[in-house]
Design an enzyme around this catalytic site. Structure first.
Site, PDB file in Angstrom:
ATOM      1  N   GLY A 108       0.786  -1.225   0.000  1.00 15.11           N
ATOM      2  CA  GLY A 108       0.000   0.000   0.000  1.00 15.11           C
ATOM      3  C   GLY A 108       0.819   1.276   0.000  1.00 15.11           C
ATOM      4  O   GLY A 108       0.346   2.322  -0.434  1.00 15.11           O
ATOM      5  N   ARG A 199      14.295   0.269   1.565  1.00 16.44           N
ATOM      6  CA  ARG A 199      14.518  -1.029   2.197  1.00 16.44           C
ATOM      7  C   ARG A 199      15.179  -1.966   1.190  1.00 16.44           C
ATOM      8  O   ARG A 199      14.954  -1.861  -0.020  1.00 16.44           O
ATOM      9  CB  ARG A 199      13.194  -1.624   2.676  1.00 16.44           C
ATOM     10  CG  ARG A 199      12.365  -0.651   3.495  1.00 16.44           C
ATOM     11  CD  ARG A 199      11.243  -1.324   4.249  1.00 16.44           C
ATOM     12  NE  ARG A 199      10.200  -1.875   3.397  1.00 16.44           N
ATOM     13  CZ  ARG A 199       9.028  -2.320   3.853  1.00 16.44           C
ATOM     14  NH1 ARG A 199       8.790  -2.288   5.158  1.00 16.44           N
ATOM     15  NH2 ARG A 199       8.110  -2.798   3.055  1.00 16.44           N
ATOM     16  N   ASP A 276       0.749 -11.188   6.721  1.00 18.70           N
ATOM     17  CA  ASP A 276       1.360 -10.385   5.662  1.00 18.70           C
ATOM     18  C   ASP A 276       2.627  -9.685   6.141  1.00 18.70           C
ATOM     19  O   ASP A 276       3.286  -8.991   5.356  1.00 18.70           O
ATOM     20  CB  ASP A 276       0.361  -9.353   5.118  1.00 18.70           C
ATOM     21  CG  ASP A 276      -0.221  -8.466   6.206  1.00 18.70           C
ATOM     22  OD1 ASP A 276      -0.953  -8.998   7.059  1.00 18.70           O
ATOM     23  OD2 ASP A 276       0.067  -7.257   6.213  1.00 18.70           O
TER      24      ASP A 276
END
Length: 522
Positions: A108, A199, A276
């Site tokens: 998202g 990341r 998740d």
């Protein structure tokens, strides 16, 4: 634009090349079926500025400080520009959140720029968190605030240096934009400075990537994803068909078990162990409302959203990991003719976790091995630490220098003098048991001390330390971030002159926002 070190990065973007994607593009919110990814570009920001970088990750990618100081670096890792070969995308996954199936979730606010392959052949997926909306943002804006970005950047690298399997962080970039967030969920949203973290991981695949196609009955897609994942990320596994899939699931279970044991060893609490948020590679992933145990408390959770049920509290993390693996097993069941191979993987989790915990016990207490009696010894210690409000990190570090002839606890590990006095007799009794055990152990004193030093960190990323760095950065000084990152590079060393970073949580931080519990707001 003039070429620089960034042009040495090479991308193969295998995930996009070999797996089906969304025919639609762009950030329009939508249900995506029959596809594992959607092409979407980062949304440009007003004034990207690099606040901090990880020197280790720069070197891993073949870059250096000169590259990080270039305006182009800020543009790329702030989301305003792409390097040759980058092909941005967001992935499609589902998940169980707080024990309930949530359907499609997806990336998202994370956009992967591409899959870089280093000169040694290692894969590094570069992913921007806070880079703008994606098809999976639902009603969110896809952005991230500075405070949560600092926490993710610092903890990714701190966990790596602690020796805990984790995704990494390359850079922290201020956007120059403001983001509206309701930090306390009290109906009073405020504007906060925005930021983007890059990341890095071999893969960001989660349990939820496999749950979603299974839940939709897209079994061919599920099989393709499984076979792709094994070939790309588990190339050491051999065999075919069910046997190969069983070996793969078995390894996921054992990696996850070892990860849980590492979290428990250093006192880390993830805070949001939804399916998740668990990595298929056994890495720590998604640093949201995490926390570190100060006074030992197996029932503590850092997540305000979880304050009532405490599903993701410290002491429950291994059990929740097993629950999540069972949900993954259910998703993979269509690929198997019987449940026995999947049950064998779940059983392997328990066996691997028990072995890892026994090893942790031996290392943290400075023993050559963990005997059955030592399981009771550390269990009783944990109960005593909880009752007496003893700081976990300071207590175990203090045991390194215990005088066997006159054992006394590290006084700086106690938060409440009254509780210290109440439990003094029990503490002395436990120390006598421990010193008796050490006298019966074959390890020489110097080897015992070094074994304990490497298992018991001197420095952890306590929440109040991170909050102090956030406060400085929000006031315009990112120096606290780089200073704290430098301390966390050597968590097992004493680092003279930096004792303040090893101190127990001060009283003022017990209930201050950001210093104890945190919300999911980012």
């Amino acid at each position: 634009m003039m070429a620089d070190g960034l042009d040495r990065l090479r991308f193969d973007n295998r995930f996009l090349a070999e797996l089906p994607g969304d025919p639609d593009t762009g950030p329009r919110r939508r249900e995506v079926r029959g596809a594992l990814w959607s092409r979407v570009a980062p949304t440009p920001v007003a004034a990207p500025r690099v606040l901090a970088v990880s020197a280790e990750m720069l070197a891993d990618l073949g870059l250096d400080a000169t590259d990080a100081a270039s305006p182009r670096f800020a543009e790329v890792f702030g989301g305003n520009a792409l390097l040759p070969g980058m092909d941005p995308f967001a992935t499609n996954y589902g998940g169980h959140q707080f024990g309930h199936w949530a359907g499609q979730l997806g990336d998202g606010r994370a956009i992967s720029l591409g899959e870089a392959v280093t000169t040694t052949g290692e894969r590094r997926e570069l992913q921007l968190k806070g880079a703008g909306p994606t098809p999976y943002s639902r009603t969110a804006d896809g952005r991230a605030v500075l405070r949560s970005s600092i926490r993710e950047f610092l903890c990714s690298e701190a966990m790596h240096h602690l020796g805990v399997p984790t995704t990494r962080a390359l850079s922290l970039v201020a956007t120059g934009d403001e983001v509206i967030r309701d930090m306390f969920y009290d109906g009073r949203p405020q504007a906060e400075p925005g930021a983007v973290v890059c990341r890095v991981a071999p893969s960001f695949l989660r349990f939820g990537h496999f749950e979603l196609p299974a839940a939709r009955g897209e079994h061919d897609l599920l099989r393709r994803l499984v076979d792709f994942t094994i070939a790309r990320d588990f190339p050491h596994l051999r065999g075919e068909g069910e046997n190969l899939h069983a070996d793969w699931f078995h390894e996921i279970c054992t990696r996850t078990a070892r990860l849980m044991a590492e979290w428990m060893r250093v006192g880390f609490v993830h805070g949001v162990m939804n399916t998740d948020n668990l990595s298929i590679l056994g890495l720590t992933i998604d640093y949201g409302p995490y926390g570190w145990i100060d006074a030992y408390d197996p029932d503590w959770t850092p997540n305000t959203t979880d304050a009532g049920g405490k599903r993701y509290r410290f002491g429950w993390q291994p059990a929740i990991a097993r629950w999540n693996l069972m949900r993954l097993a259910q998703a993979l069941a269509p690929l198997f003719g019987a449940v026995e191979p999947l049950q064998a993987g779940i059983d392997a989790f328990g066996t691997a976790y028990t072995a890892a915990e026994r090893d942790n016990t031996a290392r943290k207490l400075g023993l050559a091995e963990c005997r059955d009696e030592d399981v009771a010894l550390i269990r009783d210690l944990h109960a005593l630490m909880h009752a007496a409000e003893i700081d976990m990190t300071l207590w175990f570090r203090g045991l390194m220098d215990l005088n066997l002839d006159a054992p006394a606890p590290a006084e700086d590990s106690f938060y409440d003098p009254a509780l210290r006095a109440t439990h003094a007799e029990a503490i002395d009794a436990w120390l006598r048991r421990y010193t008796d055990r050490l006298r019966d152990d074959p390890l020489p004193a110097d080897l015992r001390r070094e074994r304990m030093r490497l298992a018991n960190p001197r420095f952890i990323l306590r929440n109040y330390l991170a909050q102090q760095a956030i406060d400085r950065a929000e006031a315009g000084d990112p120096g606290g971030v780089t200073e704290l990152l430098d301390v966390m590079r050597r968590p097992y060393d004493d680092q003279p002159g930096r004792e303040a970073f090893a101190a127990r949580r001060p009283d003022w931080a017990r209930n201050r926002a950001g210093c104890s519990m945190l919300s999911c707001s980012s």
